[in-house]
Design an enzyme around this catalytic site. Structure first.
Site, PDB file in Angstrom:
ATOM      1  CD  GLU A  12      -2.141  -2.250   1.084  1.00 13.64           C
ATOM      2  OE1 GLU A  12      -1.068  -2.703   1.530  1.00 13.64           O
ATOM      3  OE2 GLU A  12      -3.095  -2.987   0.763  1.00 13.64           O
ATOM      4  CG  HIS A  21     -10.923  -7.553   6.349  1.00 12.48           C
ATOM      5  ND1 HIS A  21      -9.891  -7.767   7.212  1.00 12.48           N
ATOM      6  CD2 HIS A  21     -10.471  -7.936   5.131  1.00 12.48           C
ATOM      7  CE1 HIS A  21      -8.850  -8.285   6.543  1.00 12.48           C
ATOM      8  NE2 HIS A  21      -9.178  -8.387   5.286  1.00 12.48           N
TER       9      HIS A  21
END
Lengths: 310, 321
Positions: free
Chosen positions: B58, B127
């Site tokens: 990322e 999540h």
């Protein structure tokens, strides 16, 4: 060309000395990170690049910005927070950059220059232009470093990793906090990236190695990695006297001051008369005096600017 | 009628076709078509230079998207789950959001970051979050969050065309939802009144808008006429549409899928009070508790501000206050 390189390095050294003086006089606020001692990397690498190549650097960026050809007046005005600054006084020393010279950022958090240059290289792939990520030894322990080595290699990006290893991450010797500190370039080799270790105090060595790496990247041979071994003659930032260094270390490195080496090469190898060198240095001195005076004469931005923006 | 996820594919395809500087990058976005199937078929149509599979990196992805935007490209970065945005924050906050300002307006950063957010999918604490509020305090980045396929299309195309960074939130429980697609663009920073009513203003985003509409149906049967506003953008914030509604109703309930502390609803109510306190008879928030999203279905359902809690809350406010 060596005389020009000497003059350009000399200009960076004198510029940083002016900035230090302005700080001590209270003209510059906040903090700043000077590059005294590392000028050969700025100039040697700069000479290896074309105007439309792209450089991303760090908060220790004044030398690289000047090496890109940005105006001394406008860089000084930025550090002084004035309207004629490269960023209108919005950025300051930590963040100043000059997109008109394809110097796309001074990243105040290390690693940022690598990510940005990786993206620039992604955009430049296939154009014949090259991106350079400039960073220091401390950055070799950042996530960006490892992720972007992989990313650049996977996509064969025209990216030159430019590691200025000055031996210290801020106040701490890099070896105290780094695995295998004597082989930082080896970290790039682990990704299959071609590397070269360079004497970062010798502007000719820097130029030649940089040119080889830039040309390989330009030719589509993928990312390249250069480790310049260098030293900073001043503290990490304005508030740091640098007294953590072992006795004699600074003096040993100062014997290999880039300006001493280039002056010696000019006289001993090329037979350049001393007065020619002195004349060039005097030109630089006078030019910088004018630039700093003009920067000091530039007005501060007015608070109304924020009203217009918000 | 078209599914929300297909509206996203359509918007991306139309932008890729319209502007050669647009490209997509993200984990599993190319060959796999996205783990939520929101980029399916785009690699085949636009090729590997425009639709790029990245490593799970990322920092590199977000930094590279930023750097490419500085070079005049229009990257559309997919961060698979909103929770992973924590890793993208340095580049988004300290680079993308600031570069135009720092450059004295010499550069722009036309970056779109898409990410799947929200709870209710049994994905657990890491999540299921909404990173929109994490970035809400950062000047220089727009945050948009559609609740319908039509708005997903229109807002995403506006986001890609914008010359500044935009965070585009896709609620996981909306991906299979169907709706109309008229291919109209939706301006960033415009809320929508999705149900008119006279008694109370209810404001929400994404999945919460559908909960609010269901709650409004229940309350209508009891004689309470609820106006529902889909905020659609957190920044810029369309406070004007909310004020106009409250001028009529005098009451506001915000429904936020997340903790009240530091959330968008608290900010909205605060701005509303600062600007139009005299209009307000009542202003409250139905939110999640100040706890991470739990996994067990019974716990997660209790964490969510669902239809029943919204209805019960409104009844109590109208009866007691």
């Amino acid at each position: 060309m060596l005389l020009r390189a000497h003059a350009d390095m000399y200009a960076i050294r004198r510029f940083e000395e002016h900035i230090m003086r302005l700080f001590l006089r209270g003209e510059i606020a906040g903090t700043t990170h000077l590059c005294n001692g590392q000028e050969a990397v700025c100039v040697g690498l700069g000479y290896a690049l074309d105007e439309d190549d792209v450089v991303a650097g760090t908060y220790r960026g004044h030398g690289h910005i000047l090496a890109r050809g940005s105006e001394e007046l406008r860089l000084a005005a930025e550090l002084l927070g004035r309207v004629d600054g490269l960023c209108g006084g919005r950025a300051g020393s930590l963040n100043v950059f000059d997109p008109t010279r394809n110097y796309i950022g001074s990243f105040a958090i290390i690693g940022g220059s690598i990510g940005a240059a990786t993206g620039a290289a992604l955009a430049l792939k296939g154009t014949g232009r090259v991106a350079v990520a400039d960073f220091g030894d401390g950055t070799t322990n950042q996530g960006y470093f490892f992720e972007c080595l992989n990313f650049a290699k996977v996509y064969d990006l025209p990216l030159v990793f430019s590691l200025e290893n000055n031996g210290y991450m801020e106040y701490t010797p890099i070896g105290n906090v780094t695995a295998r500190p004597d082989d930082l370039a080896g970290r790039a080799e682990a990704f299959g990236i071609e590397t070269e270790r360079v004497d970062g105090m010798d502007v000719r060595a820097v130029y030649e190695a940089s040119l080889r790496a830039v040309e390989r990247a330009r030719a589509g041979e993928g990312p390249q990695f250069l480790e310049y071994r260098t030293y900073r003659f001043v503290g990490h930032s304005r508030s740091d006297p640098g007294d953590y260094r072992p006795e004699g270390e600074l003096e040993r490195w100062q014997e290999r001051d880039p300006l001493t080496l280039s002056r010696r090469a000019l006289t001993d190898e090329l037979g350049t008369p001393d007065e020619d060198i002195a004349a060039r240095e005097q030109e630089v001195d006078e030019r910088l005096e004018r630039a700093i005076d003009a920067a000091l004469a530039s007005p501060f931005p007015t608070p109304e600017e924020l009203e217009v923006l918000s | 009628m078209i599914e929300f996820r297909h509206a996203i594919i359509e918007a991306l395809a139309d932008e890729l076709a319209a502007d050669p500087s647009v490209f997509l990058l993200g984990e599993d976005v190319a060959a796999a078509g996205g783990v939520f199937k929101t980029t399916e078929g785009l690699l085949e149509r636009f090729g590997p230079d425009r639709v790029i599979d990245t490593p799970i990196s990322e920092l590199a992805m977000t930094g590279a998207a930023f750097g490419s935007a500085l070079m005049g490209r229009r990257p559309v970065l997919e961060i698979m789950f909103g929770d992973f945005m924590a890793l993208s924050m340095d580049s988004l906050i300290n680079q993308s959001a600031k570069w135009r300002f720092l450059s004295n307006d010499q550069v722009t950063v036309p970056l779109t970051v898409r990410t799947a957010v929200g709870a209710g999918g049994r994905f657990g604490a890491i999540h299921s979050q909404n990173p929109g509020t994490w970035l809400h305090n950062v000047a220089g980045i727009s945050i948009v969050a559609p609740s319908t396929p039509g708005d997903a299309y229109g807002l995403l195309r506006s986001a890609v065309q914008a010359d500044h960074p935009v965070l585009f939130l896709e609620h996981k429980r909306l991906f299979s939802m169907k709706g109309e697609l008229d291919r109209g663009l939706v301006e960033l920073g415009t809320a929508a009144v999705v149900r008119e009513g006279a008694d109370l203003t209810m404001v929400s985003m994404m999945k919460g808008v559908h909960d609010a509409l269901q709650a409004a149906d229940v309350l209508a049967a009891e004689g309470t006429d609820v106006e529902v506003i889909d905020l659609r953008s957190l920044r810029p914030l369309d406070l004007e549409t909310v004020v106009r509604s409250v001028e009529k109703t005098g009451r506001i309930v915000c429904v936020e899928e997340g903790p009240v502390t530091g959330g968008w609803a608290a900010g909205l109510v605060g701005q509303l009070a600062a600007q139009a306190l005299d209009l307000l008879e009542d202003a409250t928030i139905v939110s999640a508790p100040d706890l991470p999203v739990p996994f067990s279905p019974t716990l997660e359902d209790a964490w969510l501000p669902g239809v029943e809690r919204i209805v019960a809350h409104v009844r109590a406010r109208l009866a007691g206050v």
